[in-house]
Enzyme design. Structure first.
Site, short mmCIF file in Angstrom:
data_model
loop_
_atom_site.label_atom_id
_atom_site.label_comp_id
_atom_site.label_asym_id
_atom_site.label_seq_id
_atom_site.Cartn_x
_atom_site.Cartn_y
_atom_site.Cartn_z
N ARG A 206 -19.99 -1.18 15.18
CA ARG A 206 -19.70 -0.44 13.93
C ARG A 206 -19.28 0.99 14.29
O ARG A 206 -18.39 1.56 13.69
CB ARG A 206 -20.91 -0.45 12.99
CG ARG A 206 -20.74 0.50 11.81
CD ARG A 206 -21.59 0.17 10.57
NE ARG A 206 -22.90 -0.35 10.85
CZ ARG A 206 -23.93 0.37 11.31
NH1 ARG A 206 -23.79 1.66 11.54
NH2 ARG A 206 -25.09 -0.21 11.53
N TYR B 22 -0.68 4.64 -6.38
CA TYR B 22 -1.19 3.29 -6.11
C TYR B 22 -2.36 3.00 -7.06
O TYR B 22 -3.30 3.79 -7.16
CB TYR B 22 -1.63 3.17 -4.65
CG TYR B 22 -2.12 1.79 -4.33
CD1 TYR B 22 -1.23 0.74 -4.23
CD2 TYR B 22 -3.47 1.53 -4.17
CE1 TYR B 22 -1.67 -0.55 -3.97
CE2 TYR B 22 -3.92 0.25 -3.91
CZ TYR B 22 -3.02 -0.79 -3.81
OH TYR B 22 -3.46 -2.05 -3.56
N ASP C 249 -0.79 10.36 1.33
CA ASP C 249 -0.76 8.91 1.53
C ASP C 249 0.64 8.58 2.01
O ASP C 249 1.59 8.55 1.23
CB ASP C 249 -1.11 8.17 0.23
CG ASP C 249 -1.17 6.66 0.42
OD1 ASP C 249 -0.49 6.14 1.33
OD2 ASP C 249 -1.88 5.98 -0.35
N LYS D 296 0.32 -2.42 5.26
CA LYS D 296 1.73 -2.45 4.88
C LYS D 296 2.62 -2.32 6.12
O LYS D 296 2.61 -3.20 6.95
CB LYS D 296 1.98 -1.36 3.83
CG LYS D 296 0.92 -1.31 2.72
CD LYS D 296 0.90 -2.53 1.82
CE LYS D 296 -0.31 -2.59 0.89
NZ LYS D 296 -0.58 -1.42 0.08
C1 LIG Z 1 -1.69 -0.90 -0.58
C2 LIG Z 1 -1.85 0.55 -0.74
C3 LIG Z 1 -3.11 1.15 -0.71
C4 LIG Z 1 -4.39 0.32 -0.56
O1 LIG Z 1 -4.47 -0.32 0.68
P1 LIG Z 1 -5.19 -1.73 0.95
O2 LIG Z 1 -4.93 -1.94 2.39
O3 LIG Z 1 -4.56 -2.73 0.05
O4 LIG Z 1 -6.64 -1.54 0.64
C5 LIG Z 1 -3.18 2.53 -0.83
N1 LIG Z 1 -2.07 3.28 -0.97
C6 LIG Z 1 -0.83 2.73 -1.02
C7 LIG Z 1 0.36 3.61 -1.18
C8 LIG Z 1 -0.69 1.36 -0.90
O5 LIG Z 1 0.53 0.82 -0.97
#
Ligand SMILES: *Cc1c(COP(=O)(O)O)cnc(C)c1O
Length: 376
Positions: free
Chosen positions: A46, A98, A170, A195
């Site tokens: 962890r 998001y 982000d 992503k």
């Molecule tokens: C998908 C996404 C998230 C969340 O991520 P997960 O891996 O699905 O938990 C946060 N910010 C953006 C811009 C995203 O596209």
């Protein structure tokens, strides 16, 4: 070394024991301590595992900072950042955001009573106004989702510095290959590594990169204390994916511009949101900040009548709710990614029943365009 070289060598020859070109998956939870008073580099997985360490070091290097931490999802990464804040703190945040990040603030952190200002972070006047009276943090999505609006990061960064506010970006959509957020004064970069960084629609992961050692320590503390960590196998998959990020993203972006141009000319389409189109209001701004325009776009149809048919009839595109992978996906933000946002906000932003979002993959672009032509 250039970021492309660092990426292609992700985790290579990291394993000192064997010199393995690919970092092994250390599928162990506990590590032997050499002697009382000295634990060695690893203790319990962890806290840190060797495979995760190879990944986190690679991510820090591609950002050009000293610290990166990975999590079991992008939301776990975002949550770790919100835990840096105190009840009643003022947060300025992109309004078309998001949906999961909105839900976290609006529901999970409700009892923190944050003073959250949702604004159009691409509008400098709105940014000015929001900073009146100071702020604790500003959280920017670049570009926003699903409308692909582009903030003036230099402008926001200057105001954040003046206010002593944390600048959190982000950077899921553009990745460090396109925009180096720390060069613009960001304090924290956060990713849904699910992503583009992973890119194959097969790993759920999150990442946080940070420059300052005090912030880094707090983030690492939460990572270990809460335990939403990335498992060794997922860390390995992500390392493997990073090796091809540069070729994937170039091909995806090349495809995206052609698809955006096709859609912009199509009689059934009212408007395309893609900052890489020369007549986009964000073209010049993004060009001055980023090495590329990314491979996400959205568009409004003139009528919602055929939406259900389109989503049912696509053959090369898949109707699904993620992005960034080698397979092209088509999404309906209103009922999918953005369903947890208040209806009146959605209506005001234009996230309506005529809006479709595309995540462009690496397929042959003519196949992708022909498929759209057929369904439209
Ligand atoms: C998908 C996404 C998230 C969340 O991520 P997960 O891996 O699905 O938990 C946060 N910010 C953006 C811009 C995203 O596209």
């Amino acid at each position: 070394m250039d970021i492309e070289t660092i990426l292609s060598h992700a985790g290579s020859q990291w394993d000192r024991l064997t010199g393995a070109i690919s970092t092994p998956i250390y599928q162990a939870t506990a590590y032997k301590h050499p002697y009382l008073g000295y634990e060695g580099d690893f203790s319990y997985s962890r806290t840190l595992s060797p495979t995760r360490q190879a990944l986190e070091q690679t991510l820090a290097r591609i950002e050009g900072v000293d610290y990166a931490y990975t999590f079991s999802s992008g939301m776990a990464a975002v949550d770790t950042i919100f835990r840096l804040l105190k009840p009643k703190d003022k947060i300025i945040i992109s309004e078309d955001l998001y949906g999961g990040t909105f839900r976290l603030l609006n529901q999970t952190y409700k009892s923190y009573d944050f003073d959250v200002l949702y604004i159009d972070t691409s509008d400098n006047d709105a940014v000015d106004k929001a900073f009146k009276g100071g702020a604790t943090a500003v959280f920017v999505e670049m570009p926003t989702n699903p409308l692909l609006k582009v903030a003036d990061i230099r402008y926001i960064s200057a105001l954040a510095k003046k206010a002593g506010a944390l600048l959190i970006v982000d950077n899921t959509f553009l990745t460090p290959l396109n925009i180096r957020v720390f060069d613009y004064g960001a304090d924290i970069a956060v990713y849904s590594a699910t992503k583009y960084l992973s890119g194959h629609n097969d790993v759920l992961a999150g990442a946080v990169a940070v420059k300052d050692s005090v912030l880094a320590e707090r983030i690492q503390f939460t990572q270990n204390a809460v335990g939403a960590v990335l498992a060794p196998f997922d860390a390995w998959l992500l390392l493997r994916s990073l090796k091809t990020l540069s070729v994937r993203l170039s091909k995806q972006s090349e495809n995206a511009i052609k698809i955006a141009q096709f859609l912009a000319e199509h009689p059934a389409v009212e408007q395309v949101n893609y900052p890489g189109l020369a007549d986009s209001p964000f073209y010049e701004r993004l060009k001055s900040q980023s090495a590329g325009f990314g491979a996400m776009l959205s568009f409004w149809l003139k009528s919602s009548e055929r939406v259900a048919d389109i989503l049912r009839s696509v053959k090369v595109w898949t109707f699904a709710e993620s992005l960034g992978g080698v397979e092209s996906l088509i999404t309906y933000p209103l009922t999918q990614t953005h369903s947890s946002i208040d209806a009146n906000i959605l209506e005001r932003l234009g996230i309506n029943d005529r809006l479709l979002r595309l995540s462009v993959g690496v397929e042959n672009v003519d196949d992708l365009i022909t498929d759209l032509k057929n369904v439209l």
